[in-house]
Design an enzyme around this catalytic site. Sequence first.
Site, PDB file in Angstrom:
ATOM      1  N   ASP A   1       0.789  -1.250   0.000  1.00  0.00           N
ATOM      2  CA  ASP A   1       0.000   0.000   0.000  1.00  0.00           C
ATOM      3  C   ASP A   1       0.819   1.297   0.000  1.00  0.00           C
ATOM      4  OD1 ASP A   1      -1.825  -2.044   0.322  1.00  0.00           O
ATOM      5  OD2 ASP A   1      -2.990  -1.053   1.863  1.00  0.00           O
TER       6      ASP A   1
ATOM      7  N   CYS B   1      -2.280  -2.173   7.559  1.00  0.00           N
ATOM      8  CA  CYS B   1      -2.098  -3.159   6.498  1.00  0.00           C
ATOM      9  C   CYS B   1      -0.802  -3.955   6.632  1.00  0.00           C
ATOM     10  CB  CYS B   1      -2.233  -2.490   5.140  1.00  0.00           C
ATOM     11  SG  CYS B   1      -3.961  -2.028   4.853  1.00  0.00           S
TER      12      CYS B   1
ATOM     13  N   LYS C   1      -7.026  -4.681  -3.158  1.00  0.00           N
ATOM     14  CA  LYS C   1      -7.790  -5.261  -2.052  1.00  0.00           C
ATOM     15  C   LYS C   1      -8.833  -4.295  -1.525  1.00  0.00           C
ATOM     16  CE  LYS C   1      -4.275  -3.941   1.261  1.00  0.00           C
ATOM     17  NZ  LYS C   1      -5.034  -2.845   1.866  1.00  0.00           N
TER      18      LYS C   1
HETATM   19  C1  VGL Z   1      -4.748   1.258   5.538  1.00  0.00           C
HETATM   20  C2  VGL Z   1      -6.062   2.544   6.896  1.00  0.00           C
HETATM   21  C3  VGL Z   1      -7.136   2.369   6.056  1.00  0.00           C
HETATM   22  C4  VGL Z   1      -3.393   0.678   5.241  1.00  0.00           C
HETATM   23  C5  VGL Z   1      -5.796   1.050   4.690  1.00  0.00           C
HETATM   24  O1  VGL Z   1      -3.090   0.481   4.041  1.00  0.00           O
HETATM   25  O2  VGL Z   1      -2.635   0.429   6.193  1.00  0.00           O
HETATM   26  N1  VGL Z   1      -4.891   1.991   6.644  1.00  0.00           N
HETATM   27  N2  VGL Z   1      -6.988   1.621   4.970  1.00  0.00           N
END
Ligand code: VGL
Length: 206
Positions: free
Chosen positions: A32, A157, A118
């Site tokens: 991410d 994540c 995802k």
């Molecule tokens: C994430 C908060 C909300 C991440 C994803 O990628 O860690 N954090 N959505």
Amino acid sequence: MTEIKTAPRALRRIGLMDKAWPGARDALLVVDVQKDFLPGGALAVAHGDEVVAPLNAAIQAFERAGRPVYASRDWHPANHCSFKARGGPWPPHCVAGTRGAEFADGLALPPATVVISKADSADTDAYSAFGGNDLAAQLKRKGVRRVVIGGLTTDYCVVNTVLDARAAGFDVLVLAHAIRAVDVRPGDGARALEAMRKAGAWLEAA
Ligand code: VGL
Ligand code: ZN
């Protein structure tokens, strides 16, 4: 009796850790590293941009070694259940196809990178790159034994991806210099590191 405890930092100093990755059964998983998680983004993580350089070094090493590189991305619909408008904890972020969902400028993903999108349906969230897909099976089919992981965010994540990788039976090396935490509550990042360590992940210091 002599007990020898060799910390990752010491392994690195004596050169073992450098040799150790990429190993012949390693895959790199970049979690991410998207614009919305960088300073200025919709869900900005302090110093999130600092993961790009160390991840590029890892990407280059894996590419040179002919080892596979995976990159996950949060890929939410505009009405995703994790957004505040739907009672979730987050501002809208990483909406599929928008600029904020793009990988960070400067992240040098190879053309052959396998991208894992995802949390891409409205009513389910997935913090883990292993959530709702067959990534674990894919890696096993390729003979991957160890997953080397870095990216964003430490306390969501990354930690969930690391715990799922351990649960699926992989060795895990976390590039601890290439992750950053949201720290909604102070200490969340530190607690996530501890959870990863407890689950048997190796944490590589810078
Ligand atoms: C994430 C908060 C909300 C991440 C994803 O990628 O860690 N954090 N959505
Ligand atoms: Zn999200």
